[in-house]
Design an enzyme around this catalytic site. Structure first.
Site, mmCIF file in Angstrom:
data_model
loop_
_atom_site.group_PDB
_atom_site.id
_atom_site.type_symbol
_atom_site.label_atom_id
_atom_site.label_comp_id
_atom_site.label_asym_id
_atom_site.label_seq_id
_atom_site.Cartn_x
_atom_site.Cartn_y
_atom_site.Cartn_z
ATOM 1 N N ARG A 148 0.867 -1.188 0.000
ATOM 2 C CA ARG A 148 0.000 0.000 0.000
ATOM 3 C C ARG A 148 0.899 1.232 0.000
ATOM 4 O O ARG A 148 1.745 1.388 0.887
ATOM 5 C CB ARG A 148 -0.915 0.026 1.233
ATOM 6 C CG ARG A 148 -2.082 1.024 1.076
ATOM 7 C CD ARG A 148 -2.862 1.216 2.368
ATOM 8 N NE ARG A 148 -2.053 1.917 3.355
ATOM 9 C CZ ARG A 148 -1.888 1.516 4.622
ATOM 10 N NH1 ARG A 148 -2.479 0.425 5.074
ATOM 11 N NH2 ARG A 148 -1.125 2.201 5.441
ATOM 12 N N GLU A 167 5.042 7.108 2.188
ATOM 13 C CA GLU A 167 5.802 5.856 2.337
ATOM 14 C C GLU A 167 5.104 4.758 1.552
ATOM 15 O O GLU A 167 3.978 4.924 1.092
ATOM 16 C CB GLU A 167 5.883 5.447 3.816
ATOM 17 C CG GLU A 167 4.523 5.149 4.431
ATOM 18 C CD GLU A 167 4.573 4.773 5.901
ATOM 19 O OE1 GLU A 167 5.680 4.724 6.462
ATOM 20 O OE2 GLU A 167 3.499 4.535 6.477
ATOM 21 N N ASN A 169 4.107 0.675 2.171
ATOM 22 C CA ASN A 169 4.044 -0.410 3.162
ATOM 23 C C ASN A 169 4.137 -1.742 2.435
ATOM 24 O O ASN A 169 3.281 -2.043 1.601
ATOM 25 C CB ASN A 169 2.711 -0.348 3.920
ATOM 26 C CG ASN A 169 2.496 0.999 4.587
ATOM 27 O OD1 ASN A 169 2.973 1.232 5.677
ATOM 28 N ND2 ASN A 169 1.790 1.890 3.896
ATOM 29 N N SER A 174 -2.642 -2.762 6.050
ATOM 30 C CA SER A 174 -3.945 -3.102 6.623
ATOM 31 C C SER A 174 -5.080 -2.221 6.121
ATOM 32 O O SER A 174 -4.886 -1.283 5.355
ATOM 33 C CB SER A 174 -3.866 -3.029 8.150
ATOM 34 O OG SER A 174 -3.492 -1.731 8.553
ATOM 35 N N LYS A 328 12.525 2.794 5.306
ATOM 36 C CA LYS A 328 12.642 4.233 5.012
ATOM 37 C C LYS A 328 13.978 4.536 4.334
ATOM 38 O O LYS A 328 14.069 5.414 3.484
ATOM 39 C CB LYS A 328 12.521 5.056 6.301
ATOM 40 C CG LYS A 328 11.267 4.781 7.128
ATOM 41 C CD LYS A 328 10.018 5.236 6.407
ATOM 42 C CE LYS A 328 8.768 5.012 7.251
ATOM 43 N NZ LYS A 328 8.357 3.615 7.381
ATOM 44 N N GLU A 391 7.550 0.639 11.227
ATOM 45 C CA GLU A 391 6.189 0.630 10.689
ATOM 46 C C GLU A 391 5.211 0.651 11.860
ATOM 47 O O GLU A 391 5.591 0.446 12.995
ATOM 48 C CB GLU A 391 5.959 -0.633 9.846
ATOM 49 C CG GLU A 391 6.864 -0.761 8.634
ATOM 50 C CD GLU A 391 6.765 0.403 7.675
ATOM 51 O OE1 GLU A 391 5.674 0.976 7.538
ATOM 52 O OE2 GLU A 391 7.790 0.774 7.080
ATOM 53 N N GLY A 392 3.937 0.868 11.531
ATOM 54 C CA GLY A 392 2.904 0.754 12.564
ATOM 55 C C GLY A 392 2.395 2.077 13.095
ATOM 56 O O GLY A 392 1.514 2.113 13.941
#
Length: 497
Positions: A148, A167, A169, A174, A328, A391-392
């Site tokens: 994504r 960014e 993913n 999700s 990144k 991430e997250g």
């Protein structure tokens, strides 16, 4: 760009009534999260799955406790320029190609991450597994990417709005499941207001179907009719309904999914002499990670489980190289002159589309280039974001926090574990954010658009490359960082204008 429902945002009474109807529709559509208090429970009563007013002994049952709630969302869809939505969709297949190219380029990954792995233990552990798998020889022959790519809209010097990538993913991207269910909620809200023309403009969107299509293709190419899909899940998963949407799509194709934790893989996972993966004695064709993207999700045992999975023939989504391609540091390196041309030779149109979405990205490696980036950021902190390899959501540093971190890091090699990025400044707009336990209130917001991409490669042949839907997330302007799972952003739909 005024919306035809802007006057309703001023009418508190109408807003509250509309919010009640919207929430009921969201619950009916299954736009759900488990509650933070009960992240692992699906039954509705403390005493069991079903319970009357009194137990068989005549005593009053334990008090009810809520185990699911609606996922937070906006009362109205948010305006998105059609041209930018189309641009984001058009470049997604290029990003799929780019991620796949990076994942196959060992020299690029090694060179790009060399300084980062010295100072970032998590990336170093991932890279260590990557090297072990390469040394042994990659058993996997089918590769699956469910990505994504996320963007914001920024006003350029000439006054036009431009698309800028935040960014990409490459692991556990999700909300494809819940994003498939939100269009009906906003259509309902607009229909209640007699705005049927506007309701018809809300785009149909079904990322869960497209993501499942990718998993199904990888499963099919693996070539074992009785093999399963193994979803690596977290112990406490609030966002389970998002995942179930994809599982249900696969089940409709007669592909069975089992949910297990890393700990279960460690105890009951095994490889045979051909490096086929077995879980509880059943062969696994595809491993779909919805866990494994943050340091806190790994113990020593979990790292061993990840290595076992990576060594197997099973299709990993993502394999370790693709997870590294989403860091990144890789994103920053890709923005260097000539880098895209080297990775996508003979594809100047794709390169131009990709480059048009890049924001300013700067290395913080030791040396003159990194020193200059730090000086720039300290001179104008409001124009930059400091990003670690995480991430997250909720990891980036802004403003005073960023200044303090850069002052602390500027003479340390630890700075190489971060990158610096130009801060994207979207224009705020009014919307009403609906959250469980909070009153409906109108706030100034900004949005972030994500496009889901799917690709499948068998050996060197790309057999699938497509975009499969979108995700719009909106948050109040006082929040600098964080997504829906982090409790900051809410689900939304683009209203194309």
């Amino acid at each position: 760009m005024a919306a035809s429902w802007e006057s309703i945002l001023q009418d508190e009474q109408q807003l509250e009534e509309l919010a009640r109807q919207a929430v009921d529709r969201a619950l009916a559509e299954g736009v759900l999260l488990r509650t933070a208090q009960e992240p692992s429970v699906s039954n509705t009563l403390q005493g069991g799955m079903f319970s009357g007013d009194t137990s068989s002994t005549g005593t009053v049952p334990p008090p009810r406790r809520q185990v699911v709630s609606y996922a937070p969302f906006t009362l109205f869809p948010s305006l998105v320029p059609s041209a930018l939505l189309e641009q984001a969709y058009a470049v997604q297949m290029d990003f799929n190609l780019l991620v796949d190219a990076v994942s196959q380029n060992m020299a690029f990954l090694e060179q790009t991450l060399s300084s980062t792995i010295k100072r970032d233990n998590f990336t170093a552990c991932l890279f260590d597994i990557y090297k072990q798998v390469l040394k042994e020889g990659i058993a996997q022959t089918v590769f699956l990417g469910l990505n994504r790519s996320d963007y914001m809209f920024q006003r350029s010097a000439d006054g036009s709005l431009v698309l800028k990538q935040i960014e990409i993913n490459t692991i556990s991207a999700s909300f494809g499941g819940l994003a498939s269910r939100t269009p009906a909620v906003h259509q309902h809200v607009l229909n209640v207001l007699n705005k049927t023309k506007e309701a018809a403009k809300i785009l149909s969107n079904n990322p869960s179907k497209g993501l499942a299509l990718g998993i199904a293709k990888a499963w099919e190419l693996y070539g074992s009719a009785n093999a399963l899909v193994l979803l690596i899940a977290q112990e406490k998963e609030r966002n389970i309904f998002d995942q179930r949407a994809i599982e249900n799509e696969l089940l409709a194709k007669n592909i069975h999914v089992i949910r297990r934790r890393f700990e279960d893989v460690s105890e009951k996972g095994s490889l045979d002499q051909d490096r086929r993966l077995f879980m509880d004695g059943q062969e696994v064709a595809v491993v779909y990670f919805r866990n494994g993207y943050m340091p806190s999700q790994y113990s020593t045992q979990n790292w061993k489980a990840r290595l076992l999975l990576e060594r197997s023939r099973a299709v990993k989504c993502p394999d370790i190289a693709t997870q590294l391609a989403g860091t990144k540091k890789v994103q920053q390196q890709l923005s260097r002159a000539g880098m895209l041309e080297a990775l996508l030779p003979g594809q100047p149109e794709a390169v131009a589309r990709l480059r048009a979405t890049f924001a300013g990205l700067y290395s913080l490696d030791m040396g003159e280039e990194g020193d200059q980036a730090i000086t720039k950021a300290l001179a104008a902190p409001s124009q930059f974001v400091l990003k670690p390899q995480r991430e997250g959501g909720g990891n980036n540093l802004y403003g005073e926090e960023m200044v303090q971190a850069l002052e602390r890091l500027k003479d340390s090699e630890e700075r190489a574990s971060y990158i610096l990025m130009e801060k994207i400044e979207p224009e705020p707009f009014g919307n009403c954010l609906l959250r469980p336990g909070s009153p409906a209130r109108v706030v100034q917001c900004i949005s972030e658009l994500g496009i889901f991409g799917v690709y499948v490669r068998q050996g060197t042949t790309l057999v699938m490359n497509k975009h499969v839907g979108h995700l719009l997330r909106t948050k109040a302007i006082e929040h600098a960082d964080g997504g829906v799972a982090a409790g900051v952003a809410v689900l939304d739909n683009p209203y194309p204008v």
